[in-house]
Design a protein around this motif. Sequence first.
Motif, PDB file in Angstrom:
ATOM      1  N   UNK A  57      -8.697  -6.502  -3.204  1.00  0.00           N
ATOM      2  CA  UNK A  57      -8.105  -5.185  -3.462  1.00  0.00           C
ATOM      3  C   UNK A  57      -9.193  -4.152  -3.764  1.00  0.00           C
ATOM      4  N   UNK A  58     -10.193  -4.566  -4.553  1.00  0.00           N
ATOM      5  CA  UNK A  58     -11.250  -3.610  -4.874  1.00  0.00           C
ATOM      6  C   UNK A  58     -12.010  -3.200  -3.620  1.00  0.00           C
ATOM      7  N   UNK A  59     -12.356  -4.177  -2.809  1.00  0.00           N
ATOM      8  CA  UNK A  59     -13.094  -3.898  -1.571  1.00  0.00           C
ATOM      9  C   UNK A  59     -12.269  -3.045  -0.614  1.00  0.00           C
ATOM     10  N   UNK A  60     -10.973  -3.352  -0.566  1.00  0.00           N
ATOM     11  CA  UNK A  60     -10.098  -2.588   0.340  1.00  0.00           C
ATOM     12  C   UNK A  60     -10.051  -1.129  -0.107  1.00  0.00           C
ATOM     13  N   UNK A  61      -9.834  -0.914  -1.398  1.00  0.00           N
ATOM     14  CA  UNK A  61      -9.752   0.466  -1.880  1.00  0.00           C
ATOM     15  C   UNK A  61     -11.086   1.196  -1.717  1.00  0.00           C
ATOM     16  N   UNK A  62     -12.177   0.470  -1.880  1.00  0.00           N
ATOM     17  CA  UNK A  62     -13.495   1.092  -1.782  1.00  0.00           C
ATOM     18  C   UNK A  62     -13.870   1.468  -0.350  1.00  0.00           C
ATOM     19  N   UNK A  63     -13.027   1.044   0.596  1.00  0.00           N
ATOM     20  CA  UNK A  63     -13.307   1.393   1.986  1.00  0.00           C
ATOM     21  C   UNK A  63     -14.230   0.415   2.680  1.00  0.00           C
ATOM     22  N   UNK A  64     -14.479  -0.739   2.060  1.00  0.00           N
ATOM     23  CA  UNK A  64     -15.377  -1.714   2.678  1.00  0.00           C
ATOM     24  C   UNK A  64     -14.630  -2.822   3.404  1.00  0.00           C
ATOM     25  N   UNK A  65     -13.310  -2.766   3.387  1.00  0.00           N
ATOM     26  CA  UNK A  65     -12.528  -3.847   3.983  1.00  0.00           C
ATOM     27  C   UNK A  65     -11.333  -3.197   4.656  1.00  0.00           C
ATOM     28  N   UNK A  66     -11.343  -3.182   5.975  1.00  0.00           N
ATOM     29  CA  UNK A  66     -10.382  -2.377   6.718  1.00  0.00           C
ATOM     30  C   UNK A  66      -9.069  -3.137   6.952  1.00  0.00           C
ATOM     31  N   UNK A  67      -8.332  -3.335   5.874  1.00  0.00           N
ATOM     32  CA  UNK A  67      -7.013  -3.963   5.968  1.00  0.00           C
ATOM     33  C   UNK A  67      -6.000  -3.104   5.216  1.00  0.00           C
ATOM     34  N   UNK A  68      -4.741  -3.270   5.570  1.00  0.00           N
ATOM     35  CA  UNK A  68      -3.686  -2.709   4.721  1.00  0.00           C
ATOM     36  C   UNK A  68      -2.801  -3.860   4.268  1.00  0.00           C
ATOM     37  N   UNK A  87      -8.247   1.118  13.050  1.00  0.00           N
ATOM     38  CA  UNK A  87      -6.916   0.703  12.598  1.00  0.00           C
ATOM     39  C   UNK A  87      -7.018  -0.495  11.651  1.00  0.00           C
ATOM     40  N   UNK A  88      -6.473  -0.369  10.452  1.00  0.00           N
ATOM     41  CA  UNK A  88      -6.539  -1.486   9.512  1.00  0.00           C
ATOM     42  C   UNK A  88      -5.644  -2.640   9.940  1.00  0.00           C
ATOM     43  N   UNK A  89      -6.087  -3.848   9.638  1.00  0.00           N
ATOM     44  CA  UNK A  89      -5.335  -5.051   9.969  1.00  0.00           C
ATOM     45  C   UNK A  89      -4.232  -5.267   8.934  1.00  0.00           C
ATOM     46  N   UNK A  90      -3.015  -5.449   9.425  1.00  0.00           N
ATOM     47  CA  UNK A  90      -1.870  -5.635   8.527  1.00  0.00           C
ATOM     48  C   UNK A  90      -1.899  -7.039   7.927  1.00  0.00           C
ATOM     49  N   UNK A 103     -12.453 -11.320  10.220  1.00  0.00           N
ATOM     50  CA  UNK A 103     -11.215 -11.379  10.997  1.00  0.00           C
ATOM     51  C   UNK A 103     -10.715  -9.968  11.297  1.00  0.00           C
ATOM     52  N   UNK A 104     -10.726  -9.117  10.278  1.00  0.00           N
ATOM     53  CA  UNK A 104     -10.190  -7.758  10.444  1.00  0.00           C
ATOM     54  C   UNK A 104     -11.012  -6.978  11.463  1.00  0.00           C
ATOM     55  N   UNK A 105     -12.274  -7.302  11.583  1.00  0.00           N
ATOM     56  CA  UNK A 105     -13.114  -6.613  12.551  1.00  0.00           C
ATOM     57  C   UNK A 105     -13.109  -7.324  13.909  1.00  0.00           C
TER      58      UNK A 105
END
Lengths: 284, 284, 284, 284
Positions: B105-116, B86-89, B268-270
Amino acid sequence: MSNEHQIWVLTIGCNDRPGIVHAVSGACVAADGNIVECQQFSSEDSGRFFMRLTLDTVLDRAGIEAALAPVVEDLDASWELDLVSRPTRTLVLASKAGHCLNDLLFRQRSGHLNIEIPRVLANHPDLGGLAGFYGIDFEDHAVTPETKPAFEARILELVDEFDIELVVLARYMQILSPGLCEALSGRAINIHHSFLPGFKGANPYRQAHNRGVKLIGATAHFVTSDLDEGPIIEQNVVRVDHSQSVTQLTSIGQDEESRTLTEAVKLFAERRVFLDGHRTIIFR
Amino acid sequence: MSNEHQIWVLTIGCNDRPGIVHAVSGACVAADGNIVECQQFSSEDSGRFFMRLTLDTVLDRAGIEAALAPVVEDLDASWELDLVSRPTRTLVLASKAGHCLNDLLFRQRSGHLNIEIPRVLANHPDLGGLAGFYGIDFEDHAVTPETKPAFEARILELVDEFDIELVVLARYMQILSPGLCEALSGRAINIHHSFLPGFKGANPYRQAHNRGVKLIGATAHFVTSDLDEGPIIEQNVVRVDHSQSVTQLTSIGQDEESRTLTEAVKLFAERRVFLDGHRTIIFR
Amino acid sequence: MSNEHQIWVLTIGCNDRPGIVHAVSGACVAADGNIVECQQFSSEDSGRFFMRLTLDTVLDRAGIEAALAPVVEDLDASWELDLVSRPTRTLVLASKAGHCLNDLLFRQRSGHLNIEIPRVLANHPDLGGLAGFYGIDFEDHAVTPETKPAFEARILELVDEFDIELVVLARYMQILSPGLCEALSGRAINIHHSFLPGFKGANPYRQAHNRGVKLIGATAHFVTSDLDEGPIIEQNVVRVDHSQSVTQLTSIGQDEESRTLTEAVKLFAERRVFLDGHRTIIFR
Amino acid sequence: MSNEHQIWVLTIGCNDRPGIVHAVSGACVAADGNIVECQQFSSEDSGRFFMRLTLDTVLDRAGIEAALAPVVEDLDASWELDLVSRPTRTLVLASKAGHCLNDLLFRQRSGHLNIEIPRVLANHPDLGGLAGFYGIDFEDHAVTPETKPAFEARILELVDEFDIELVVLARYMQILSPGLCEALSGRAINIHHSFLPGFKGANPYRQAHNRGVKLIGATAHFVTSDLDEGPIIEQNVVRVDHSQSVTQLTSIGQDEESRTLTEAVKLFAERRVFLDGHRTIIFR
């Protein structure tokens, strides 16, 4: 029961399956112990589980082993139990270059490296004074093609005589025979003066200069009969540039060599290094 | 029971005492779970115990919580349980400089950063295009002494509306009011462009130049009302020399700022970041 | 005379001999110029002398060249003169992975990377949106064994059309043909996702995992027909441990890849990179 | 003329203006010399110009000085000329902790640090054996509030007696009086066990632990009467985490302390360190 608190280190390796942490921590509870540190890792590569924990308890060895026995038997685990405070019996092999030996001895005397060194064995007499200053027995014999078997036999004699747990090649510069590598498998650490797997073999700083790399390094690894291919324990690098000659690279690299070897010895002495096939698991 | 395997992350904080690992791992066994990762730490400073583990089980949340309940109650522990997936809001606050936002934003879109990121809120319109490119809602309002209370109220509204778990100040450049710091305590991360505690306050690269330091750095920390004094999550440095102007230091430092902030957000997200008084415990 | 001060960069390579610095600085005096920066290096390996200086003068190109002509002729030097402010015309080759392209474009737009990119040429359409966001022309053609010659011909067409000075392979993932390598010799930079010379060829993160290295890295190098053997421009490493999977190593390594490639492009664009046989001389 | 080639190092500082490089390199030509290395820097902060070059010539000191005289007079420059091979006369101040002294002495004997140490002066006898092993004269006197003036007078006596160029505080742990700081201005180097300007003053590792920093470091700087505020020469950091106690930080930090101090001493001994107001210019 010893009636006083002592800290033990327990290391375990076994096939992975659910419930290991619960089983082992249950044995710790049974040993009247408090877990101070605990690390574990399940290797997807091998299916093996590794665990290192330190335990604060008033029980003696027999008491702890009795508590552990049913668990480790059930897990069919290989395991070791020791007092954290007991120094690791270490034989150091050396040659002429003293920077690694100097660092090991200084750190050991300063109380930052929990090893005892009953003997330094060298193929040159040069470092006898350094060992002597630190009160370490020193023994040297020239190594030639003819005398090499005798020298290696002497290594094994000393390993046996002093119940050696770790052999450190502190820039020893001689290739061990396959038989000796085998005999010391998993308990001999070498320092190679490059960032492996780059620049295996002789003259790595010359190779690094010729290749024009921008970082040079050092690698501490377990000795295997496959030269410079043993499992890696620790690596460090330092930035260099085009202006530095091979001689300067050699000088710069010595810091990385000694700190990398000392760190690897420290990790081993603290029972933080596990072998998982050809890779190491390091619990820092 | 969901009938399919899922990975959950469980974090626990409680007063330290013997037997915690055994108790918690017992609850995991009761939850039909296999512990995949597990890390713990006993703080000598505070007497607190911290644990993070990931659990592979077919049980659903209710099932796991039922297994955990007696243990965490007995420990009087604070705890959280969530699906790893579950991504961190996350709400991002920004200003004009885009390097940190771009990296997030780049990392998030690339799937390396599990946040929304339901919204980027800025005090300047400059980064609207960047947010838009990544499909992120963007909202900007000028911040003046007069409008600052309204802007801060808007932050809290968005936190409420989107059930925000983490507020990231991606070079937002405004000092939050004490009340807002309090409201976001433990869930707002700022990036400061120096190696704290050196060079607090404004113009740290100017300060670094004037002091002639040989390394510059960046620090990601929790926001507190004590400016640049919040608990440190991550730090990095990079080597510089006398020839670099303040402008060049600023450019060089941007890489460290964005990588340091992104890493802190990832930790933090993890759920790898714990607060132990004024220090952080980070399980990597 | 342009009547206004401008900063020029002059690079020189010639056989080493006494008096070069004096001769070149004399030409700078003759050009009414003040030397702002100056670096030189005499290579013992090749007997070549390399120099980079920046010159503040009101003379125009013709005026400076007139002052330099007798000196560089006498030295039989290869040399280049350019305005520091002129961006380097750069063609970027890309594939699917966007982290390197993203970093190049963001840094270029932020004013930290003095290049202009008239076209991104890719073998997949995926990164068209990213290029478009930065206002860069994007062109893609599938590359198959059959279409590869046409694609490579297109590269040379674009190099010709836009008078390209630098071709950047931003994780382009295709091996250039020997003929193209030859045609772009000394002006094509690739990023390899390992610390060369370790882990040449495919899947370096897989290789790194299998070998159990403790640091992974990235290498930016000139493209030659000898795969992953071209002169190294920049390298970086980052610490990893046993717990990280190949997927995680890949994610961690991306930061090093993009920063290493961007730095190499920056060094090239600022005329700080010289070739000395198979090694690079880098004036930072 | 000595009839044999020797390498000299020339350092120059003067107000910046056009033509300096040409003028100085002209003097080198007049001295029949070949410039081997050359670095210069124009400080925008102070308007000063700094230059270090090494010169290969058969002329003796008088011959070189005769060639330089008109140029350096015209520039109103401060300058020094010396043989590269001449070791820097160094007085080492020490206390009880031996890691820095050990590194200095080992490096010096190994030929990697071109200094000579006529005396180690300490406020405790503990390191006498170490100095003795390296054949260095050792002298110790207890330092109390009453004896401190006498100890400091002894420092100046030794500086005078041995024509000392550099005083190294190798974890000497005593604050020098303002008068002594003044007397040794620009030629006394201290090692502080933190990454300055963070954690000035006492117990920096305790401070670092309490603040929860993720990197600890060491700073070598010139001694001034403003404690821990002198111009910085060299800095290094190493990564730490929450699990390390103050004792462990202290142990980890020792490597950084000794390597940082040794590097600073090496830079100074090679005449690579210049003072530009409160900042250092370092030509590596």
